[in-house]
Scaffold this motif. Structure first.
Motif, PDB file in Angstrom:
ATOM      1  N   LEU A  42       2.632   4.886  -7.858  1.00  0.00           N
ATOM      2  CA  LEU A  42       1.565   5.038  -8.842  1.00  0.00           C
ATOM      3  C   LEU A  42       1.523   6.422  -9.500  1.00  0.00           C
ATOM      4  N   PRO A  43       1.597   7.513  -8.713  1.00  0.00           N
ATOM      5  CA  PRO A  43       1.518   8.831  -9.372  1.00  0.00           C
ATOM      6  C   PRO A  43       2.624   9.059 -10.385  1.00  0.00           C
ATOM      7  N   VAL A  44       3.812   8.509 -10.118  1.00  0.00           N
ATOM      8  CA  VAL A  44       4.960   8.766 -10.992  1.00  0.00           C
ATOM      9  C   VAL A  44       4.958   7.855 -12.208  1.00  0.00           C
ATOM     10  N   LEU A  45       4.592   6.581 -12.025  1.00  0.00           N
ATOM     11  CA  LEU A  45       4.716   5.610 -13.101  1.00  0.00           C
ATOM     12  C   LEU A  45       3.425   5.369 -13.880  1.00  0.00           C
ATOM     13  N   VAL A  46       2.276   5.452 -13.204  1.00  0.00           N
ATOM     14  CA  VAL A  46       1.027   5.056 -13.860  1.00  0.00           C
ATOM     15  C   VAL A  46       0.327   6.226 -14.541  1.00  0.00           C
ATOM     16  N   GLU A  47       0.363   7.419 -13.932  1.00  0.00           N
ATOM     17  CA  GLU A  47      -0.330   8.559 -14.531  1.00  0.00           C
ATOM     18  C   GLU A  47       0.074   8.796 -15.991  1.00  0.00           C
TER      19      GLU A  47
ATOM     20  N   VAL B  95       0.840  -1.208   0.000  1.00  0.00           N
ATOM     21  CA  VAL B  95       0.000   0.000   0.000  1.00  0.00           C
ATOM     22  C   VAL B  95       0.871   1.252   0.000  1.00  0.00           C
ATOM     23  N   VAL B  96       1.908   1.257   0.814  1.00  0.00           N
ATOM     24  CA  VAL B  96       2.803   2.412   0.883  1.00  0.00           C
ATOM     25  C   VAL B  96       3.524   2.617  -0.447  1.00  0.00           C
ATOM     26  N   LEU B  97       4.048   1.538  -1.010  1.00  0.00           N
ATOM     27  CA  LEU B  97       4.767   1.649  -2.284  1.00  0.00           C
ATOM     28  C   LEU B  97       3.864   2.168  -3.395  1.00  0.00           C
ATOM     29  N   LEU B  98       2.640   1.670  -3.452  1.00  0.00           N
ATOM     30  CA  LEU B  98       1.721   2.112  -4.495  1.00  0.00           C
ATOM     31  C   LEU B  98       1.391   3.591  -4.355  1.00  0.00           C
ATOM     32  N   SER B  99       1.309   4.072  -3.116  1.00  0.00           N
ATOM     33  CA  SER B  99       1.022   5.498  -2.908  1.00  0.00           C
ATOM     34  C   SER B  99       2.137   6.376  -3.462  1.00  0.00           C
TER      35      SER B  99
END
Length: 419
Positions: free
Chosen positions: A194-199, A187-191
């Protein structure tokens, strides 16, 4: 003490920590805006716009709740009968029923069935959104975004499934402890990731051109003592007319992101009001708070699954020996689906409280309730939001205060400031 005894103690501790963090980090003390102010705001909205927004929401509702109910039904059918285990056996048999094939391919098979069953409802939603002019995407573009979403979910899912079942295999007595820690870390890693890699998978981001608006937004962040690296513009218009902005990332990666649709539809002052709201989330560390509660919740969920896994009735219904074995993934999926359905009102309530605090922050930061109220009108008009949704729906799923609540909050602020 046995592993089960430790699991009970750990679950109690996690629940206490989760309750304490929610009590401390969520602004429970903020009362809602007076209902009289809300009704007054509603009366001032254009009747034809309110009617159109409500017609749009009425058109969406059968597909939205149809997907929810059908998705839950398929999860229960697969998880509470031997069908889920048989499906996992089927896809893993060409690989000798290896546990990795059961874990990853079997898990994907269960999720794919659920996605395919609810896919017509997603298509229904796209058709409604396009008919009302909110979507600018063709069916081809919608399909490409759907495939991108599946690809991102597949990568994250593969890591999660492989990690979880590796732990259950090699630490059969203590997998709940390692799994709980792993879920919290994920959960911490995804927070952060995600904004940097998935957006960028779904949008292109370009720096906002130098000018008065960019200068004002950077100055607003500096005045708020929220360091941001840049102001970016997202090309949201290639899929929607909806307007939005957000603050993304942490530390050196933090940036203000503004939809190009917002720049087209709103005045510079209104854009500033929206960004001030988003800066409120950064100022109050809402993402970090959400990450903390999410990590605690994920750890508690894994521990609870371990304890629930000894319930013989569930295991017999699913035709499995343990909830920790890969072929029991459908049962795990069903439990998660039910928990998600039941817990959604509580999650929505937490979100509304946090969003109301960010609204108050925007009003304090800009000192401009008139523009704030005008922006709420524009958001409702462009995004086709029901300004005063049905109470049952509001309580079950609304993640933000309603439009009339936000307008009423601006009026209360203006009165208190003597404007």
């Amino acid at each position: 003490m046995t592993p089960r005894g430790w699991a009970v103690v750990t679950l109690v501790a996690l629940v206490v920590l989760l309750a304490a963090s929610s009590a401390l980090l969520v602004p429970w003390h903020r009362p809602p805006a007076p209902r009289a102010d809300q009704l007054a705001a509603l009366r001032e909205l254009a009747p034809d716009e309110v009617t159109r927004a409500r017609a749009f929401r009425d058109a969406l509702r059968p597909g939205s709740y149809g997907a929810l109910l059908v998705g839950l039904l398929i999860a229960l059918v697969l998880g509470l009968t031997p069908l889920g285990g048989k499906l996992i056996d089927l896809v893993s048999r060409p690989f000798g029923d290896h546990w990795i094939a059961q874990a990853v391919l079997g898990g994907f098979a269960v999720l794919l069935v659920a996605d395919l069953v609810t896919l017509p409802f997603s298509a229904w939603r796209h058709a409604v959104v396009a008919r009302y002019g909110l979507s600018t995407q063709s069916w081809a573009g919608w399909g490409v975004d759907l495939l991108k979403s599946y690809a991102v979910s597949a990568v994250i899912g593969a890591v999660a499934l492989l990690g979880f079942y590796a732990v259950t295999r090699y630490a059969p007595r203590w997998w709940w402890a390692l799994g709980a820690a792993g879920a919290a870390v994920l959960v911490v890693l995804l927070s952060f990731v995600l904004p940097v890699l998935v957006e960028p998978v779904f949008n292109r981001f370009t720096p906002m051109a130098q000018g008065p608006l960019r200068t004002e937004l950077m100055a607003l962040a500096e005045r708020d003592r929220v360091p941001v690296r840049d102001v970016l513009v997202a090309d949201a218009s290639r899929r929607t007319r909806a307007v939005n902005a957000y603050v993304s990332g942490f530390g050196p990666t933090r940036r203000i992101v503004v939809y190009d649709t917002l720049l087209r539809e709103a005045t510079p002052d209104e854009v500033t009001s929206v960004v001030a709201h988003e800066l409120g989330h950064a100022k109050d560390q809402d993402v970090l708070a959400g990450t903390l509660t999410g990590a605690l919740g994920a750890a508690a969920a894994v521990t609870a699954l371990y304890l629930l896994g000894s319930w013989g009735g569930l295991l017999r219904a699913a035709g499995v020996d343990s909830i920790a074995q890969p072929r029991a993934f459908a049962l795990l999926f069903a439990v998660v689906a039910v928990v998600g359905l039941v817990s959604n009102p509580a999650q929505a309530l937490l979100s509304r409280r946090v969003e109301a605090r960010a609204d108050a922050h925007a009003l304090d930061l800009t000192g401009d309730p008139t523009t704030f109220e005008a922006m709420q009108r524009r958001l409702a008009t462009v995004n086709l939001a029901d300004p005063d949704p049905p109470r049952w729906e509001y309580l079950y799923s609304a993640s933000h205060p309603s439009t009339v609540e936000r307008m009423a909050a601006a009026r209360a602020y203006a009165r208190n400031e003597g404007r």
